[in-house]
Design a protein around this motif. Structure first.
Motif, PDB file in Angstrom:
ATOM      1  N   GLY A  65      82.429  62.381 -91.358  1.00 51.69           N
ATOM      2  CA  GLY A  65      83.109  63.588 -90.893  1.00 51.69           C
ATOM      3  C   GLY A  65      84.407  63.302 -90.158  1.00 51.69           C
ATOM      4  O   GLY A  65      84.895  64.144 -89.410  1.00 51.69           O
ATOM      5  N   LEU A  66      84.984  62.140 -90.379  1.00 57.37           N
ATOM      6  CA  LEU A  66      86.211  61.744 -89.689  1.00 57.37           C
ATOM      7  C   LEU A  66      87.437  62.054 -90.532  1.00 57.37           C
ATOM      8  O   LEU A  66      87.438  61.828 -91.746  1.00 57.37           O
ATOM      9  N   GLN A  67      88.459  62.554 -89.893  1.00 59.36           N
ATOM     10  CA  GLN A  67      89.762  62.664 -90.529  1.00 59.36           C
ATOM     11  C   GLN A  67      90.551  61.451 -90.065  1.00 59.36           C
ATOM     12  O   GLN A  67      91.217  61.487 -89.026  1.00 59.36           O
ATOM     13  N   ALA A  68      90.413  60.375 -90.815  1.00 61.73           N
ATOM     14  CA  ALA A  68      90.925  59.075 -90.394  1.00 61.73           C
ATOM     15  C   ALA A  68      92.240  58.731 -91.075  1.00 61.73           C
ATOM     16  O   ALA A  68      92.396  58.947 -92.282  1.00 61.73           O
ATOM     17  N   ALA A  69      93.147  58.186 -90.297  1.00 65.06           N
ATOM     18  CA  ALA A  69      94.405  57.676 -90.839  1.00 65.06           C
ATOM     19  C   ALA A  69      94.136  56.301 -91.450  1.00 65.06           C
ATOM     20  O   ALA A  69      93.408  55.488 -90.882  1.00 65.06           O
ATOM     21  N   ILE A 136      87.897  56.174 -79.861  1.00 59.38           N
ATOM     22  CA  ILE A 136      88.464  55.965 -81.187  1.00 59.38           C
ATOM     23  C   ILE A 136      87.410  55.326 -82.085  1.00 59.38           C
ATOM     24  O   ILE A 136      86.641  54.473 -81.646  1.00 59.38           O
ATOM     25  N   VAL A 137      87.408  55.721 -83.357  1.00 56.34           N
ATOM     26  CA  VAL A 137      86.519  55.118 -84.349  1.00 56.34           C
ATOM     27  C   VAL A 137      87.389  54.507 -85.438  1.00 56.34           C
ATOM     28  O   VAL A 137      88.362  55.122 -85.887  1.00 56.34           O
ATOM     29  N   ALA A 138      87.037  53.301 -85.865  1.00 60.29           N
ATOM     30  CA  ALA A 138      87.726  52.649 -86.979  1.00 60.29           C
ATOM     31  C   ALA A 138      86.679  52.217 -87.996  1.00 60.29           C
ATOM     32  O   ALA A 138      85.786  51.433 -87.679  1.00 60.29           O
ATOM     33  N   VAL A 139      86.781  52.759 -89.208  1.00 58.39           N
ATOM     34  CA  VAL A 139      85.868  52.392 -90.286  1.00 58.39           C
ATOM     35  C   VAL A 139      86.532  51.263 -91.059  1.00 58.39           C
ATOM     36  O   VAL A 139      87.643  51.400 -91.562  1.00 58.39           O
ATOM     37  N   THR A 140      85.835  50.147 -91.132  1.00 60.54           N
ATOM     38  CA  THR A 140      86.412  48.949 -91.714  1.00 60.54           C
ATOM     39  C   THR A 140      85.335  48.166 -92.462  1.00 60.54           C
ATOM     40  O   THR A 140      84.469  48.763 -93.095  1.00 60.54           O
ATOM     41  N   HIS A 141      85.362  46.860 -92.375  1.00 61.76           N
ATOM     42  CA  HIS A 141      84.482  46.006 -93.177  1.00 61.76           C
ATOM     43  C   HIS A 141      83.823  44.943 -92.298  1.00 61.76           C
ATOM     44  O   HIS A 141      84.316  44.631 -91.209  1.00 61.76           O
ATOM     45  N   ALA A 142      82.753  44.378 -92.792  1.00 58.58           N
ATOM     46  CA  ALA A 142      82.015  43.355 -92.040  1.00 58.58           C
ATOM     47  C   ALA A 142      82.929  42.219 -91.597  1.00 58.58           C
ATOM     48  O   ALA A 142      82.846  41.763 -90.452  1.00 58.58           O
ATOM     49  N   ALA A 143      83.813  41.748 -92.465  1.00 61.91           N
ATOM     50  CA  ALA A 143      84.690  40.627 -92.110  1.00 61.91           C
ATOM     51  C   ALA A 143      85.620  40.979 -90.952  1.00 61.91           C
ATOM     52  O   ALA A 143      85.875  40.145 -90.073  1.00 61.91           O
ATOM     53  N   VAL A 144      86.115  42.200 -90.925  1.00 61.96           N
ATOM     54  CA  VAL A 144      87.009  42.624 -89.836  1.00 61.96           C
ATOM     55  C   VAL A 144      86.230  42.702 -88.524  1.00 61.96           C
ATOM     56  O   VAL A 144      86.731  42.291 -87.473  1.00 61.96           O
ATOM     57  N   ILE A 145      85.002  43.190 -88.585  1.00 57.01           N
ATOM     58  CA  ILE A 145      84.180  43.259 -87.373  1.00 57.01           C
ATOM     59  C   ILE A 145      83.833  41.853 -86.889  1.00 57.01           C
ATOM     60  O   ILE A 145      83.899  41.573 -85.684  1.00 57.01           O
ATOM     61  N   ARG A 146      83.511  40.943 -87.811  1.00 53.05           N
ATOM     62  CA  ARG A 146      83.270  39.550 -87.405  1.00 53.05           C
ATOM     63  C   ARG A 146      84.501  38.978 -86.704  1.00 53.05           C
ATOM     64  O   ARG A 146      84.389  38.311 -85.679  1.00 53.05           O
TER      65      ARG A 146
END
Length: 186
Positions: A65-69, A136-146
């Motif tokens: 439900g995010l309107q993410a840039a 703030i929420v950032a939807v990304t990937h496992a590698a970025v979180i690592r």
């Protein structure tokens, strides 16, 4: 004192996730989409949102439900010629290359991005995000979180592959007075 609360969310599962393969730009599987939709209710107040450019990240953000840039700095690690191939296939064809990539943060035998380059990219993004305030929420990937975990904890980059990040895992961080802290990972 005001601060930034940042939640990094790994994209939901895709077919590649289930097949232990390095992904292409694929969409979410139906079960992953359903889990992302269910997670949306637990996010609470969100003052701003970003997402990586990959289809799976954008679809996860939408399901939440995010309107993410879209921010290219949140892109998954560049897998070069290994993209779209299974881990078993790569291990059979290029065991030395795979071993080198998982043991040497500077190596990129797949002609993609090294862990060291990923750390630099994510570190720059975290530094640029620090002046922001709120949730703030950032939807990304496992590698970025690592990579974010390695940076925030000032850990040895060789520990990158020892951090397991499941689909939809959330890393909750806080930036106060120019310093990041890990609030939770799960």
């Amino acid at each position: 004192m005001t601060s930034l609360r940042l939640t990094l969310i790994a994209n939901a599962a895709t077919a590649a996730t289930r097949q232990a393969a390095f992904p292409l730009d694929e969409g979410l599987e139906s079960q992953g989409l359903a889990k992302a939709t269910a997670l949306a209710v637990s996010l609470g107040r969100v003052d701003g949102a970003w997402t990586g450019p990959a289809r799976r990240a954008r679809q996860t953000a939408e399901a939440l439900g995010l309107q993410a840039a879209v921010d290219p700095a949140l892109a998954d690690i560049d897998l070069g010629r290994w993209a779209g191939r299974s881990l078993a296939e790569i291990a059979a064809e290029d065991p030395q290359g795979l071993g080198l990539w998982t043991s040497d943060p500077d190596a990129a035998p797949h002609d993609g991005e090294s862990v060291t380059r990923l750390l630099a990219r994510v570190g720059s993004w975290l530094e640029a995000a620090q002046p922001s305030q709120g949730r703030i929420v950032a939807v990304t990937h496992a590698a970025v979180i690592r990579a974010a975990m390695i940076i925030i904890l000032d850990a040895n980059p060789r520990a990158f592959w020892r951090i397991d990040v499941e689909p939809l895992a959330c890393a909750r961080l806080q930036a106060t007075a120019g310093r990041w802290t890990l609030r939770s990972l799960g």
